[in-house]
Design a protein around this motif. Sequence first.
Motif, mmCIF file in Angstrom:
data_model
loop_
_atom_site.group_PDB
_atom_site.id
_atom_site.type_symbol
_atom_site.label_atom_id
_atom_site.label_comp_id
_atom_site.label_asym_id
_atom_site.label_seq_id
_atom_site.Cartn_x
_atom_site.Cartn_y
_atom_site.Cartn_z
ATOM 1 N N GLN A 240 36.599 -41.833 -43.195
ATOM 2 C CA GLN A 240 35.795 -42.574 -42.222
ATOM 3 C C GLN A 240 35.885 -41.919 -40.846
ATOM 4 O OE1 GLN A 240 35.817 -46.813 -42.129
ATOM 5 N NE2 GLN A 240 36.478 -47.018 -44.262
ATOM 6 N N GLN A 241 34.780 -41.970 -40.107
ATOM 7 C CA GLN A 241 34.740 -41.398 -38.774
ATOM 8 C C GLN A 241 35.645 -42.195 -37.827
ATOM 9 O OE1 GLN A 241 33.158 -38.628 -37.713
ATOM 10 N NE2 GLN A 241 32.474 -38.220 -39.808
ATOM 11 N N ALA A 242 36.336 -41.465 -36.968
ATOM 12 C CA ALA A 242 37.253 -42.137 -36.041
ATOM 13 C C ALA A 242 36.517 -43.023 -35.056
ATOM 14 C CB ALA A 242 38.083 -41.089 -35.286
ATOM 15 N N ASP A 243 35.275 -42.658 -34.702
ATOM 16 C CA ASP A 243 34.547 -43.444 -33.699
ATOM 17 C C ASP A 243 33.604 -44.463 -34.318
ATOM 18 O OD1 ASP A 243 32.707 -41.715 -34.736
ATOM 19 O OD2 ASP A 243 31.942 -41.000 -32.805
ATOM 20 N N GLY A 244 33.774 -44.734 -35.606
ATOM 21 C CA GLY A 244 32.904 -45.674 -36.298
ATOM 22 C C GLY A 244 33.435 -47.092 -36.293
#
Length: 250
Positions: free
Chosen positions: A118-122
């Motif tokens: 998963q994207q860290a900024d999501g």
Amino acid sequence: MARTVARELVQLISGLQASGGTVTRDGFVRVVLTGGTAGIEVCRQLAELDSAARSTAESFPMADAIDWSRVYIFFGDERFVPEGHPDRNDEQARQALLDHVAIPPENIMRYPAQPEGQQADGPALDAAAREYETLINRHAPDGFDIHLLGMGPEGHINSLFPNTDELLHASGSVVAVRRCPKPPAERVSLTISAVNRSRRVWLLVAGAAKREAAGHVLDGDNGAQWPAALATGTLDTVLWVDRDADPTAE
């Protein structure tokens, strides 16, 4: 400085446990740890003092010692990276202190890590902030007994940087931080209101690069520009400095 702070912490925590005078009247001392060079060195010194207290317990049974089974550990902020990553504050604190004292794992309140894939900024970043706030509401409903804070040369504390929405406009106890000026850009942090619900706030400041900021904090200058100036305990606020960071030194 770190050695002195660690000694004072041992006396404070053991004293609160003996008196029952904790912020929540259950005998558990709620401590917020900080990362950074000074914060992790305090952790190392606490581990050394704990080892010394245990090794001399039979000869000096009245020596100050922390009952780690009655301590809850929290973290002021965390880098939103995978579990076990060397940049995580909880990983550094584990290596320096938590693996070396008799604290039950369930007493250590860690932030959720970045999930694999998963994207860290999501959305996972926002979920992590909500989950940690729920944890605080459950285990620290009345705030913290002591909050240790490091400070950056521009005065940032936790992951609250000058003139940011996360510093000035966040509600609740925990905020997701994006576009952080220091990498990694995604973090989770206690808000300034959560910091100020601590009975004692101790700022740990070391190095000549932080001397200017320490002076602004000591003078109570503009907190939007110098975030550490906004940090105050309800009972006690202490600015710990080494010789190089001392703004009063000639």
